[in-house]
Design a protein around this motif. Structure first.
Motif, short mmCIF file in Angstrom:
data_model
loop_
_atom_site.label_atom_id
_atom_site.label_comp_id
_atom_site.label_asym_id
_atom_site.label_seq_id
_atom_site.Cartn_x
_atom_site.Cartn_y
_atom_site.Cartn_z
N ASN A 80 24.51 46.07 -62.80
CA ASN A 80 23.12 46.25 -63.22
C ASN A 80 23.03 45.84 -64.69
O ASN A 80 23.63 46.49 -65.56
CB ASN A 80 22.69 47.70 -63.04
CG ASN A 80 22.27 48.01 -61.63
OD1 ASN A 80 22.82 47.46 -60.67
ND2 ASN A 80 21.29 48.88 -61.48
N LEU A 81 22.31 44.76 -64.97
CA LEU A 81 22.25 44.18 -66.30
C LEU A 81 20.83 44.24 -66.84
O LEU A 81 19.87 44.10 -66.10
CB LEU A 81 22.71 42.72 -66.27
CG LEU A 81 24.03 42.41 -65.54
CD1 LEU A 81 24.34 40.92 -65.62
CD2 LEU A 81 25.18 43.24 -66.11
N LEU A 82 20.72 44.44 -68.16
CA LEU A 82 19.43 44.42 -68.86
C LEU A 82 19.55 43.48 -70.05
O LEU A 82 20.53 43.55 -70.80
CB LEU A 82 19.07 45.81 -69.39
CG LEU A 82 18.26 46.77 -68.55
CD1 LEU A 82 17.97 48.04 -69.35
CD2 LEU A 82 16.95 46.14 -68.09
N THR A 88 19.79 44.26 -60.32
CA THR A 88 20.37 45.40 -59.62
C THR A 88 21.52 44.88 -58.77
O THR A 88 21.36 43.93 -57.99
CB THR A 88 19.35 46.10 -58.70
OG1 THR A 88 18.84 45.17 -57.76
CG2 THR A 88 18.19 46.65 -59.51
N TRP A 89 22.69 45.50 -58.95
CA TRP A 89 23.86 45.11 -58.17
C TRP A 89 24.82 46.30 -58.17
O TRP A 89 25.76 46.35 -58.92
CB TRP A 89 24.52 43.87 -58.77
CG TRP A 89 25.48 43.16 -57.84
CD1 TRP A 89 26.80 43.48 -57.64
CD2 TRP A 89 25.21 42.04 -57.00
NE1 TRP A 89 27.35 42.62 -56.73
CE2 TRP A 89 26.40 41.72 -56.32
CE3 TRP A 89 24.08 41.27 -56.77
CZ2 TRP A 89 26.49 40.66 -55.42
CZ3 TRP A 89 24.16 40.22 -55.87
CH2 TRP A 89 25.37 39.91 -55.20
N THR A 119 18.85 42.44 -56.67
CA THR A 119 17.54 41.90 -57.06
C THR A 119 17.57 41.44 -58.51
O THR A 119 18.24 42.03 -59.35
CB THR A 119 16.45 42.98 -56.88
OG1 THR A 119 16.35 43.33 -55.51
CG2 THR A 119 15.10 42.49 -57.36
N LEU A 120 16.83 40.38 -58.79
CA LEU A 120 16.62 39.86 -60.14
C LEU A 120 15.18 40.15 -60.54
O LEU A 120 14.25 39.89 -59.77
CB LEU A 120 16.88 38.36 -60.17
CG LEU A 120 16.55 37.60 -61.46
CD1 LEU A 120 17.51 38.01 -62.58
CD2 LEU A 120 16.61 36.10 -61.23
N LEU A 121 14.99 40.68 -61.74
CA LEU A 121 13.66 41.02 -62.24
C LEU A 121 13.40 40.31 -63.56
O LEU A 121 14.30 40.22 -64.40
CB LEU A 121 13.54 42.53 -62.43
CG LEU A 121 12.30 43.08 -63.15
CD1 LEU A 121 11.92 44.44 -62.57
CD2 LEU A 121 12.54 43.25 -64.66
N VAL A 173 9.90 39.54 -59.17
CA VAL A 173 11.11 40.04 -58.53
C VAL A 173 11.61 39.01 -57.52
O VAL A 173 10.83 38.49 -56.71
CB VAL A 173 10.83 41.39 -57.83
CG1 VAL A 173 12.05 41.85 -57.05
CG2 VAL A 173 10.43 42.45 -58.86
N THR A 174 12.93 38.72 -57.57
CA THR A 174 13.54 37.73 -56.68
C THR A 174 14.85 38.28 -56.13
O THR A 174 15.65 38.84 -56.90
CB THR A 174 13.84 36.43 -57.44
OG1 THR A 174 12.65 35.97 -58.11
CG2 THR A 174 14.36 35.35 -56.50
N PRO A 175 15.11 38.14 -54.83
CA PRO A 175 16.41 38.57 -54.30
C PRO A 175 17.54 37.72 -54.89
O PRO A 175 17.39 36.52 -55.09
CB PRO A 175 16.27 38.34 -52.80
CG PRO A 175 14.81 38.26 -52.53
CD PRO A 175 14.20 37.66 -53.77
#
Length: 250
Positions: free
Chosen positions: A183-185, A196-197, A231-233, A242-244
């Protein structure tokens, strides 16, 4: 694991985001409600924020628990900002314990945080590190898995990748070889990119005014929306995209 949060919006005291809400990041240091791995985030903390007229953020980081630093609550009470990224840390085994390993990491206008772990650290990271030039490895902020993940993201940003693509490609490169939690920000003070991972991530948008992206909601407002795993945000004050994320090959 860790808990982290990014905010873009109207200028507010940092406390309004990090300490005053009933389930704030401050409280999540000892009582997270949705954390899947670990129970207490007492191995350090940090906050980075942007001041008007300066694209390079300031950072305040410590190796102690967030509740053990009275200067922090004083600081966030009076400092106002329209953009920040903050985290509380639960360290990975084998990582350095000092404040250099506390997020947010930074370079230029960027702030970054990693909520997760690279299993088998540090031995598992040799192939990942091979992607970086020697000078990039020598410039690692800390001897820990999150600092290496940040170096891989920064490597892509320097190569001209857009922020969301830099995160997505880094997750893909790591997940091919490791069952990592990623999970990266990432923020530059104008937009937030996140993945999210392996753990939770939520967002709350007040269009035109503010957006918050966080490991978990800091209050019980029904406007919070949970992101699916993998998910990528990409978020701004106006909208959220939002993209899978693609699964790694078997």
């Amino acid at each position: 694991m860790c808990r982290h949060i990014a905010y873009l919006g109207d200028r507010v005291p940092i406390a309004a985001v990090l300490t005053e809400p009933p389930h704030s990041l401050y409280r999540q240091a000892w009582e997270p409600r949705r954390q899947r791995y670990g129970t207490v985030n007492a191995d350090g903390f940090g906050v980075g924020w942007y001041a008007d007229g300066d694209p390079v953020p300031a950072r305040y980081r410590r190796a102690a628990p967030i509740w053990a630093d009275p200067s922090f609550t004083d600081l966030v009470r009076v400092v106002r900002t329209g953009a920040l990224l903050a985290a509380v840390r639960d360290t990975t085994d084998g990582s350095v314990p000092d404040e250099s390993a506390a997020a947010p990491y930074g370079f230029g206008r960027w702030l970054f945080s990693h909520n997760g772990a690279l299993p088998g650290w540090p031995g598992s990271a040799a192939d990942l590190a091979a992607e970086l030039a020697p000078e990039e490895l020598l410039a690692l902020e800390a001897r820990c898995d999150s600092a290496l993940v940040w170096a891989l993201v920064l490597h892509r940003l320097r190569a001209g990748h857009a922020p969301a693509q830099a995160l997505a490609d880094t997750v893909s490169a790591i997940a091919v070889s490791l069952p990592a939690r990623l999970n990266l920000l990432l923020t530059d003070g104008t937009a937030i990119a996140a993945t999210t991972w392996g753990d939770t991530l939520w967002h709350r948008l007040d269009p035109g005014r503010s957006v918050v992206v966080a490991s978990e909601p800091y209050d019980d407002d029904p406007a919070w929306t949970e992101l699916p795993d993998h998910t990528l945000l990409l978020a701004t004050r106006e909208e959220i995209d939002v993209t899978p994320l693609k699964e790694p090959p078997a």
